[in-house]
Structure formats: C-alpha cells, structure tokens
Design an enzyme around this catalytic site. Sequence first.
Site, PDB file in Angstrom:
ATOM      1  N   CYS A 138       0.820  -1.339   0.038  1.00 40.97           N
ATOM      2  CA  CYS A 138      -0.045  -0.151   0.090  1.00 40.97           C
ATOM      3  C   CYS A 138       0.919   1.124  -0.029  1.00 40.97           C
ATOM      4  O   CYS A 138       1.402   1.581   1.094  1.00 40.97           O
ATOM      5  CB  CYS A 138      -0.997  -0.021   1.279  1.00 40.97           C
ATOM      6  N   CYS A 141      -0.715   4.325   1.838  1.00 41.60           N
ATOM      7  CA  CYS A 141      -0.423   4.017   3.237  1.00 41.60           C
ATOM      8  C   CYS A 141       0.815   4.173   3.863  1.00 41.60           C
ATOM      9  O   CYS A 141       0.937   4.870   4.749  1.00 41.60           O
ATOM     10  CB  CYS A 141      -0.856   2.684   3.862  1.00 41.60           C
ATOM     11  N   ASP A 142       1.921   3.943   3.283  1.00 38.47           N
ATOM     12  CA  ASP A 142       3.299   3.393   3.862  1.00 38.47           C
ATOM     13  C   ASP A 142       4.198   4.338   3.075  1.00 38.47           C
ATOM     14  O   ASP A 142       5.394   4.398   3.465  1.00 38.47           O
ATOM     15  CB  ASP A 142       3.556   2.213   3.729  1.00 38.47           C
TER      16      ASP A 142
HETATM   17  C1  LIG Z   1       0.137  -3.512   4.883  1.00 39.58           C
HETATM   18  C2  LIG Z   1      -0.949  -2.717   4.824  1.00 39.58           C
HETATM   19  C3  LIG Z   1      -1.024  -1.302   5.371  1.00 39.58           C
HETATM   20  C4  LIG Z   1      -2.010  -0.498   5.418  1.00 39.58           C
HETATM   21  N1  LIG Z   1      -1.889   0.618   5.970  1.00 39.58           N
HETATM   22  C5  LIG Z   1      -2.953   1.583   5.908  1.00 39.58           C
HETATM   23  C6  LIG Z   1      -2.845   3.008   6.715  1.00 39.58           C
HETATM   24  O1  LIG Z   1      -1.695   3.231   7.241  1.00 39.58           O
HETATM   25  N2  LIG Z   1      -3.928   3.739   6.443  1.00 39.58           N
HETATM   26  C7  LIG Z   1      -5.065   3.251   5.988  1.00 39.58           C
HETATM   27  O2  LIG Z   1      -6.139   4.232   6.053  1.00 39.58           O
HETATM   28  N3  LIG Z   1      -5.239   2.081   5.400  1.00 39.58           N
HETATM   29  C8  LIG Z   1      -4.123   1.317   5.660  1.00 39.58           C
HETATM   30  N4  LIG Z   1      -4.202   0.097   4.947  1.00 39.58           N
HETATM   31  C9  LIG Z   1      -5.571  -0.488   4.538  1.00 39.58           C
HETATM   32  C10 LIG Z   1      -6.557  -1.025   5.237  1.00 39.58           C
HETATM   33  O3  LIG Z   1      -5.866  -1.740   6.281  1.00 39.58           O
HETATM   34  C11 LIG Z   1      -7.645  -1.484   4.896  1.00 39.58           C
HETATM   35  O4  LIG Z   1      -8.183  -0.593   3.849  1.00 39.58           O
HETATM   36  C12 LIG Z   1      -8.887  -1.778   5.781  1.00 39.58           C
HETATM   37  O5  LIG Z   1      -8.032  -2.508   6.798  1.00 39.58           O
HETATM   38  C13 LIG Z   1      -9.915  -2.487   5.138  1.00 39.58           C
HETATM   39  O6  LIG Z   1     -10.813  -2.786   6.164  1.00 39.58           O
HETATM   40  P1  LIG Z   1     -11.945  -3.867   6.066  1.00 39.58           P
HETATM   41  O7  LIG Z   1     -12.877  -3.879   7.380  1.00 39.58           O
HETATM   42  O8  LIG Z   1     -12.742  -3.461   4.903  1.00 39.58           O
HETATM   43  O9  LIG Z   1     -11.367  -5.200   6.038  1.00 39.58           O
HETATM   44  P2  LIG Z   1     -10.012  -5.966   6.638  1.00 39.58           P
HETATM   45  O10 LIG Z   1      -9.367  -4.933   7.381  1.00 39.58           O
HETATM   46  O11 LIG Z   1      -9.446  -6.813   5.384  1.00 39.58           O
HETATM   47  O12 LIG Z   1     -10.683  -6.995   7.628  1.00 39.58           O
HETATM   48  C14 LIG Z   1     -11.706  -8.040   7.353  1.00 39.58           C
HETATM   49  C15 LIG Z   1     -11.756  -9.150   8.276  1.00 39.58           C
HETATM   50  O13 LIG Z   1     -12.756  -9.771   8.018  1.00 39.58           O
HETATM   51  C16 LIG Z   1     -12.334 -11.085   8.493  1.00 39.58           C
HETATM   52  N5  LIG Z   1     -12.916 -12.194   7.735  1.00 39.58           N
HETATM   53  C17 LIG Z   1     -12.649 -12.605   6.353  1.00 39.58           C
HETATM   54  N6  LIG Z   1     -13.588 -13.520   6.237  1.00 39.58           N
HETATM   55  C18 LIG Z   1     -14.206 -13.962   7.168  1.00 39.58           C
HETATM   56  C19 LIG Z   1     -15.142 -15.118   7.335  1.00 39.58           C
HETATM   57  N7  LIG Z   1     -15.408 -15.902   6.390  1.00 39.58           N
HETATM   58  N8  LIG Z   1     -15.681 -15.004   8.581  1.00 39.58           N
HETATM   59  C20 LIG Z   1     -15.165 -14.108   9.523  1.00 39.58           C
HETATM   60  N9  LIG Z   1     -14.345 -13.190   9.378  1.00 39.58           N
HETATM   61  C21 LIG Z   1     -13.884 -12.994   8.314  1.00 39.58           C
HETATM   62  C22 LIG Z   1     -10.587 -11.139   8.397  1.00 39.58           C
HETATM   63  O14 LIG Z   1     -10.255 -11.988   9.205  1.00 39.58           O
HETATM   64  C23 LIG Z   1     -10.250  -9.909   8.967  1.00 39.58           C
HETATM   65  O15 LIG Z   1     -10.311  -9.586   9.998  1.00 39.58           O
HETATM   66  C24 LIG Z   1      -3.239  -0.898   4.782  1.00 39.58           C
HETATM   67  C25 LIG Z   1      -3.146  -2.312   4.420  1.00 39.58           C
HETATM   68  C26 LIG Z   1      -2.294  -3.060   4.318  1.00 39.58           C
HETATM   69  C27 LIG Z   1      -2.240  -4.446   3.547  1.00 39.58           C
END
Ligand SMILES: Cc1cc2nc3c(=O)[nH]c(=O)nc-3n(C[C@H](O)[C@H](O)[C@H](O)COP(=O)(O)OP(=O)(O)OC[C@H]3O[C@@H](n4cnc5c(N)ncnc54)[C@H](O)[C@@H]3O)c2cc1C
Length: 315
Positions: A138, A141-142
């Site tokens: 990302c 992000c980083d």
């Molecule tokens: C390395 C990295 C660094 C990042 N840094 C930043 C940053 O500095 N700032 C920023 O704004 N964004 C950052 N991002 C992006 C940010 O993390 C994502 O946009 C955000 O986490 C998305 O949130 P979400 O809740 O949609 O999904 P996710 O964070 O992907 O969470 C989804 C969750 O659902 C769970 N899940 C999946 N399938 C199932 C299932 N069948 N049953 C139950 N649970 C399930 C997973 O285990 C997970 O815990 C970064 C991403 C990465 C990879």
Amino acid sequence: MQRRKVVIIGSGPAGYTAAIYASRANLQPLLYEGFFSGTAGGQLMTTTEVENFPGFPEGIEGPELMLRCRKQAQRFGTELVTEDVTNINLSQYPFLVSGSKTNVCTSSIIIATGALAKRLDIEGAHDGEFWQKGVTACAVCDGAAPIFRDKDLYVIGGGDSACEEAIFLTKYGKKVYIVHRRDQFRASKIMAERALNHPKIEVLWDTVLTKIEGQDVVGSVKLQNVKTKEEYKRDAGGVFFAIGFTPNTAFLNGQLELTENNYLKIFNHTKTSVEGVFAAGDVHDSKYRQAVSAAGDGCMAAMDAERWLSEKGLL
Ligand SMILES: Cc1cc2nc3c(=O)[nH]c(=O)nc-3n(C[C@H](O)[C@H](O)[C@H](O)COP(=O)(O)OP(=O)(O)OC[C@H]3O[C@@H](n4cnc5c(N)ncnc54)[C@H](O)[C@@H]3O)c2cc1C
C-alpha cells in the site's frame, strides 16, 4: 438456535465500526471476527504505524488502533465470536449464518470480510522477513514513511494500481522502478502514459523480482529478465506489491452478485443484491481501500441495516 437482528461478518475497521453503530442502536449485534480467514482486526494488524487515521496526530500502531475499535464495539454490547463464517444461507428467512462451531438465524447481515493483498511468494517477502520492513502492498498508506525517503523504490505490477502507486511514490523516492513481467502495461492508456512520461519513473520490462535482501530492512532486490534469463542485483529501499487483491467473498458461494474481480457488488451505498444483506469496506471497495473509508462504510451499513429493519417492522 439463537436469533439476532443483525450479524456482522469481519473484524477490520468496517466490521468494528458497523458493530459500534449497531450496538449503540440497541441491535445487540453478533460479530464473527474470523479465525483462519486472517488475523482478527484485519489488514491493519499486519502494519506498523498508521499516520492517516483522523484523531491520532502522532500516528498509532495498526494493532493498537484495531484493539481500541474492538473494545469500543464491546463497550456497547457487541458479542464477538472468534470463528470464521463458513457458510450463509440466504434462500431462507431469517437468514442462516454458520460458523465453524455456531449457527445463528438473523434478520439482517453486514458483510465486512475485507480483502487480502496479493504478494509474491519469494524469499524476503514473507512475514518475519522484510514484510513491513520495506516491503508492503500500500503505497498511499506507507509511502511517506522515512525509510523510503530518497531511496530507489520498486513497484511490482503492470496495471493501473502499479502506475498509480509508482507516480505517488515519486514524491518520496529518489527513483521509482516499475517491475513488469511483460513488454507492455495492462494499465489504462492514460495511467500508462503518465507513468511512462514521468522523469522519476523507469520501467523494467520483461522483468521479475526473484529475491529481496537486506539487514534489518530492505537493502537490495534481485531481478531477472524473463527473456534473456539474466539475473542481477540492485540497491533498493522499498518494494511495493501492486499485483491485486483477493476479496474475501468465496464463502458466499455465489448467493450475492459479485463484480468480475469477485468484489461484492453494491447498489445505493451499502445494499447488496439480496435485501437485508449489506456490505462495508474493502470487500466491495476496490478503489479507496483505506481504513477510514472502510470505517465510514461500516457506519453507513449499520445505519442502512437499522433503517431497513425498522421499515420492515423487524425491530
Ligand atoms: C500492509 C498494509 C498497510 C496498510 N496501512 C494503512 C494505513 O496506514 N492507513 C489506511 O487507512 N489504510 C491502510 N491499509 C489499508 C487498510 O488496512 C484497509 O483498507 C482496511 O483494513 C479495510 O478494512 P475492512 O474492514 O474492509 O477489511 P479488513 O481489514 O481486510 O478486515 C476484514 C476482516 O474480516 C475477517 N474475515 C474474512 N473472512 C471472514 C469470514 N469468512 N468469517 C469471519 N471473518 C472473516 C478477516 O479475518 C479480517 O479480520 C493498509 C493495508 C495493508 C495491507
């Protein structure tokens, strides 16, 4: 079998925010936070400092931010289940949600299962090697982190994301190399031209990344020209994978409409193709992919679910 007004699936910023809103609205949500599907807390559990989430002027560690979100959801009565949802049945109503050990009937569902950034399975890219020590997925992000300043940075990929991330990184890096295994981009013409015409970007065509090396953080990369088979080493301060994401939608078994890239299709903000089922965060959002946008989505999904339940007389 227990019956709920709302079940939330996923424990990233989208799921926990949906839980905060749903529990404050007295919907007594049950939240499946996952187990094998990825770390509970989502993608931010794999990162160090988050500098762009509002309210934390000094920045906050990703895991700490998610722990706080989790506590906030629990404070208002969200019940957490540390299991993956393995199946849902949307052909019956109330819907049926099945975890590895539990089954629950529910009037509405919020899907917030996120997406996983694809990484190359090469030496140096794994957890415990240089992942988050100069290797990330990302740039937005980083990219601003001090370790990338004035260094040679390598973006892996050949689509719009690779071009966009490379252009973004020119603000910080000395030079940005796009490593692409083919001899032309998959990216749209406009993005490709922007990258190709940028004075700080050079494209390494027909090239693959084979190894990432360094001491404490990334120090160099090994590359190979796929046509000549020549392998060579270059100094590197960072590696950014831009090779796509896998949205966590497989467990839905085709019961909801998906886009061609397997993201959940949404209609009118958070509604999915089945009434009473809502989506939030990266599971449908292939564009913004940020913690704050996922959290905002979680808020909207919970409010949409509450309104829908109220309209149907299900509260
Ligand atoms: C390395 C990295 C660094 C990042 N840094 C930043 C940053 O500095 N700032 C920023 O704004 N964004 C950052 N991002 C992006 C940010 O993390 C994502 O946009 C955000 O986490 C998305 O949130 P979400 O809740 O949609 O999904 P996710 O964070 O992907 O969470 C989804 C969750 O659902 C769970 N899940 C999946 N399938 C199932 C299932 N069948 N049953 C139950 N649970 C399930 C997973 O285990 C997970 O815990 C970064 C991403 C990465 C990879």
